[in-house]
Design an enzyme around this catalytic site. Sequence first.
Site, PDB file in Angstrom:
ATOM      1  CG  HIS A 120      -1.894   0.971   1.412  1.00 31.84           C
ATOM      2  ND1 HIS A 120      -1.639   2.280   1.766  1.00 31.84           N
ATOM      3  CD2 HIS A 120      -3.242   0.894   1.254  1.00 31.84           C
ATOM      4  CE1 HIS A 120      -2.782   2.952   1.838  1.00 31.84           C
ATOM      5  NE2 HIS A 120      -3.766   2.139   1.519  1.00 31.84           N
ATOM      6  CG  ASP A 197       0.614  -2.271   6.110  1.00 32.26           C
ATOM      7  OD1 ASP A 197      -0.371  -2.511   6.831  1.00 32.26           O
ATOM      8  OD2 ASP A 197       0.543  -1.607   5.058  1.00 32.26           O
ATOM      9  CE  LYS A 223      -7.235  -0.276   6.327  1.00 33.33           C
ATOM     10  NZ  LYS A 223      -7.923   0.147   5.110  1.00 33.33           N
ATOM     11  CB  CYS A 362      -3.518   3.324  -1.631  1.00 34.66           C
ATOM     12  SG  CYS A 362      -4.728   4.581  -1.319  1.00 34.66           S
TER      13      CYS A 362
END
Length: 405
Positions: A120, A197, A223, A362
């Site tokens: 991302h 991440d 999320k 992204c």
Amino acid sequence: MTHEVHSLRQQFPMFSGPNPPAYLDNAASSQKPRRVIDRIQRYYEKEHCNVHRGVYKLAEQATSLFEDTRKNVASFIGGVDPREVIFTSGTTEGINLVANTWGDTHVQAGDEILLSISEHHSNIVPWHILAKKKGATVKFIPLDENLRLDWEEAQKLISRRTKIVALAHVSNVLGIIHPVKKLVELARSVGAVSVIDGAQAVPHFDVSMKDLACDFYAFSSHKMCGPTGMGVLYGRQELLDAMPPYKGGGEMIAKVTIEGASWAELPHKFEAGTPHVAGVIGLGEAIDFLRSFDRKAAFASDLALGKQCFEGLKGRKKIQVFLQDVNDWVGILSFHHTSIHPHDIAHVLDADNVCVRAGHHCAQPLLRSLNVAATTRVSPYIYNNESDLQKFFEGLEKAEKLFAK
Ligand code: PLP
């Protein structure tokens, strides 16, 4: 619909009432259960106070709620020391924090930062900025023909020049679970730090910092059923202790004089200013919610929907699903339609209250490597049901009729 999905779904106000959305954009952000919404409201109505400051009962209670949540997060990610849990505004801030502190201190001209091509932008741009400032180079591990991390290339690309290896636990476009543990070991073998991440992993399955043995791990509350503007950065204590602060201000100091300042102990050194107290308390409630049911069963159910979607799209004319198999996968599915733009698909679906994501997600370097500028992405979660998927397929057929040439 299984009993579990039915009872989970009932806890989300978004899905009550007539014509609820077929919300299939969970990789962008999940919906919020009633208990998280209520918890945040209760905090603002009856418990709000600044933290770590006042000596009155209300302030002490807010501080306890805040710090208890830190312990809750520490236990949720595998039982780490709460001082290793830094509250941030999200994954993006967590990665920027590492780039601007550990990175700024240790990366020199000629050094290398190793990423995967499927990152991302949050896990690319902070490293580009750092590399430019320091005269370092950012390198990218490609994917193999099965869209898995090309392990041979990873081994070739890593060297003693590599100072940082940064990788998504799960790709937000392909949904593939990367072999994080293996890469962390590889990073350690050359003396590089690992930055993971976890934005798309933590919402789907339990993660353990002890098991992964990574140096840093960042994720976002929104999320995983929690509030927006809230996130967590886990960092190994030894590294955090040695790092300079990220931002200066109140709360992160031990002492300030007209000549300078010294820093507070962990984790406060990295939490300058009044924190997002409501966000922290809401995240704690989201974690309690995620722990209140069988996560493995819930994950199996959202994965089953992902697989159904994969099977339903795979054989279709004009559709490319990229993935060849769905092993090591969380159910996030991107596809390309050879004659309809993803935005057109998303608009037609939207007319029937079906929410999917269209665009580059992204992840422009990944999309470029897949030879597309944009895809449509379907990302089911624990509360989605077969009816949501059926609406998606009906909408897709409508789009195909509408745009048929
Ligand atoms: N990393 C991945 C893999 C993501 O999917 C996202 C968000 O979509 C991010 C990082 C950025 O997260 P946030 O915007 O919450 O900081």
